[in-house]
Design an enzyme around this catalytic site. Structure first.
Site, mmCIF file in Angstrom:
data_model
loop_
_atom_site.group_PDB
_atom_site.id
_atom_site.type_symbol
_atom_site.label_atom_id
_atom_site.label_comp_id
_atom_site.label_asym_id
_atom_site.label_seq_id
_atom_site.Cartn_x
_atom_site.Cartn_y
_atom_site.Cartn_z
ATOM 1 C CD GLU A 35 11.495 -11.701 -21.385
ATOM 2 O OE1 GLU A 35 12.582 -11.333 -20.682
ATOM 3 O OE2 GLU A 35 11.421 -12.134 -22.325
ATOM 4 N NE ARG A 260 20.288 -12.294 -10.595
ATOM 5 C CZ ARG A 260 19.529 -12.187 -11.446
ATOM 6 N NH1 ARG A 260 19.350 -10.813 -12.130
ATOM 7 N NH2 ARG A 260 18.496 -13.241 -11.784
ATOM 8 C CE LYS A 270 12.519 -15.190 -15.141
ATOM 9 N NZ LYS A 270 11.881 -14.036 -15.857
#
Ligand code: ATP
Ligand code: MG
Length: 557
Positions: A35, A260, A270
């Site tokens: 994104e 992850r 983020k």
């Protein structure tokens, strides 16, 4: 099964099995779908490497797709940065894809769901919707708007699209199951009103599709075969499948989740990185202490080291925290092999060779790489006035200190043997200069009489060296887990993560240094020119990494 198959990670093995069964007609297509709401970090590199490498290994394709369905948070600068970072990492994506290119198709699929009685316009407020949703232990309740007719839903959805309603007044929801144990399946919102212009579609839309609706359809439209994502999407997989099963679309990618990447002494999210930037706890997204790929690039990390690190840590379903030392060791492996050697003195101490002729200077040759004669030699100049490292002198050294001390002899790398004769101090009693003699018979560093001189130190010629600022970096956080016991990670910042040395003296050749070209400053570590704040008048060098892992020692104490 050959050994390679036996060794492959679980995703590789799934793809191999699929190919063996000729699933997807033997095609492999993956995608990396960021994104564009921030800069990429080293965690993203894991996903990038995985997706592009699977495509390459199986002669498939990998798309870079911007998942840009939330205009409130997305910006062109992030798109530009992500594109350049993926290329820098060494992956070819040709033309990038954008979820926003599918807004028309997504809208039509939403209409298809409405017509099939599988989606409805809901007029609950956000708070009400939360109440109706239930909890992990209690089922939700049906919305009072769940049974609106197809006609009414089509009319309301059309008017949402036409901009007749304010944000939050109505949403479009998939009609699935409010009693599902999986909250994602409790009639998730698939479209909302958002009166924000989009970086790519401008003012065309005032309704935007939600992530879960957008993602699976974008995958399918691109013919993705294996949709690889991190574990937090595992609970979304039933919704991914439900949407694709309930619309007319010829392709149904398989979503596969993997763990992850987490690394100690840092944060990889983020949102958390954003906070460090916006609270000015670091200098920006590309602060060389951050685990952002732009920060790491600026610091001197190489794409090869990052790709190798991603290979070494592998891919699994199990969450773990990887040691920062491993990342640094992958970097050292690459730099040790490839970085040219130079000399720089970061805490200079003046040396005057009393028996060296005034005004003379000579050119010596130094190896660019001790293990690679093919890397050649370079010229380094030598004169009566030099600098050495303050740490390489002790006024009262212990026996095993094989560097400079009163009366002691040491080798200057690629130059001569010198002996310290006199120590000059300032009024405060600090050593400011060493008066030495050099042995003219020892050019190149060896004594013809065979006397043993153990220590070799680095130096620069005071007459033509360049002045530079050097920035030394340490871990950004003090503890392995900056969020231990639920504390705020910001409280755990290491106050000593940046040390600036203003008066470094570097060999003249470094005038030509380019950003991202990493050098080994002999005995001190790897350094590169800062790409942002360096100027020809005032060069700035970043220490990429030390020569050895100093933290491993600390941990053992
Ligand atoms: P963050 O949670 O850090 O904000 P994100 O997941 O929101 O990151 P996206 O841009 O949505 O960031 O992610 C793009 C892709 O990168 C996703 O497929 C996501 O699963 C993957 N990804 C993000 N962080 C990691 C990580 N730490 N390890 C592996 N993959 C990751
Ligand atoms: Mg995410």
């Amino acid at each position: 099964m050959d050994t390679q198959t036996a060794k492959g990670h679980f995703i590789e093995n799934i793809i191999k099995e699929d190919l063996a069964e000729n699933k997807n007609n033997g095609r492999v297509a993956t995608r990396f779908p960021p994104e564009p709401n921030g800069f990429l970090h080293i965690g993203h590199a894991k996903s990038i490497c995985l997706n592009f490498k699977m495509a390459r290994q199986f002669n498939g394709k990998c798309n870079l797709r911007f998942d840009d369905s939330n205009p409130a948070k997305e910006k062109q600068i992030y798109i530009d940065s992500i594109k350049s970072t993926v290329s820098w990492l060494g992956f070819d994506y040709n033309t990038p894809f954008y979820a926003s290119n599918y807004f028309d198709a997504l809208h039509d699929y939403a209409v298809e769901l409405i017509k099939a009685g599988k989606a409805y316009v809901c007029s609950l407020s956000a708070d009400e919707m939360r109440e109706y949703r239930g909890t992990l232990t209690d089922p939700g309740q049906n919305s009072p708007y769940r049974d609106r007719s197809v006609e009414e839903n089509l009319d309301l959805f059309g008017r949402m699209k036409a901009g007749e309603f304010d944000e939050g007044e109505h949403t479009l929801r998939a009609k699935i199951d409010m009693g599902s144990p999986n909250i994602n399946m409790r009639d998730p919102v698939i479209y909302r009103v958002k009166k924000a212009p989009h970086p790519r579609t401008g003012d065309k839309w005032c309704i935007y599709p939600m992530y879960d609706f957008t993602h699976c359809i974008s995958d399918a439209l691109e013919g993705i075969t294996h949709s690889l994502c991190s574990l937090e999407f595992e609970d979304h997989r039933p919704l991914y499948d439900w949407i694709l099963d309930n619309i007319t679309i010829p392709c149904h990618p398989q979503q596969i989740e993997f763990a992850r990447m987490n690394i100690n002494y840092t944060v990889l999210s983020k949102r958390k990185l954003q906070r460090l930037v916006s609270e000015k706890l670091v200098s920006g997204w590309d602060d060389p202490r951050l685990p952002t790929l732009e920060g790491m690039r600026r610091r001197g990390y190489t794409p090869a080291a990052i790709r190798n690190f991603c290979d070494v840590i592998g891919v699994s379903k199990k969450e773990s925290r990887i040691d920062m030392g491993l990342l640094e060791s992958c970097l050292r492996d690459d730099l040790n092999e490839n970085a040219p050697r130079v000399m720089g003195v970061i805490r200079p101490l003046k040396v005057t060779l009393e028996n060296y002729p005034d005004g003379r200077s000579e050119t010596l040759e130094a190896m660019n790489h001790p293990k690679k004669p093919e890397a050649g030699k370079r010229d380094v100049s030598f004169s009566k006035h030099l600098y050495v490292e303050q740490d390489d002198f002790m006024e009262d050294p212990p026996k095993k200190f094989f560097r400079l001390g009163p009366g002691r002899e040491v080798r200057l790398r690629a130059a001569y043997l010198v002996t310290c004769k006199e120590v000059i101090k300032n009024e405060a009693g600090e050593v400011v200069e060493l008066i030495c003699t050099y042995d003219p018979e020892t050019r190149g560093g060896n004594a013809p009489d065979g006397r043993k001189v153990k220590g070799t130190i680095h130096w620069v010629n005071a007459q033509d060296c360049i002045d530079a600022q050097v920035r030394l970096y340490d871990r950004l956080f003090k503890d392995e887990n900056p969020e231990k016991d639920g504390r705020d990670f910001v409280e755990n910042l290491n106050p000593d993560s940046l040390e600036i040395l203003e008066h470094a003296k570097l060999e003249k050749g470094l005038e030509k240094a380019e950003p991202e070209a990493v050098y080994q400053f002999e005995r001190l570590g790897y350094f590169c020119l800062d790409s942002k704040e360096s100027t020809p008048e005032k060069p700035v060098f970043n220490r990429t990494v030390t020569l050895r892992d100093t933290w491993a020692k600390v941990a053992k104490k």
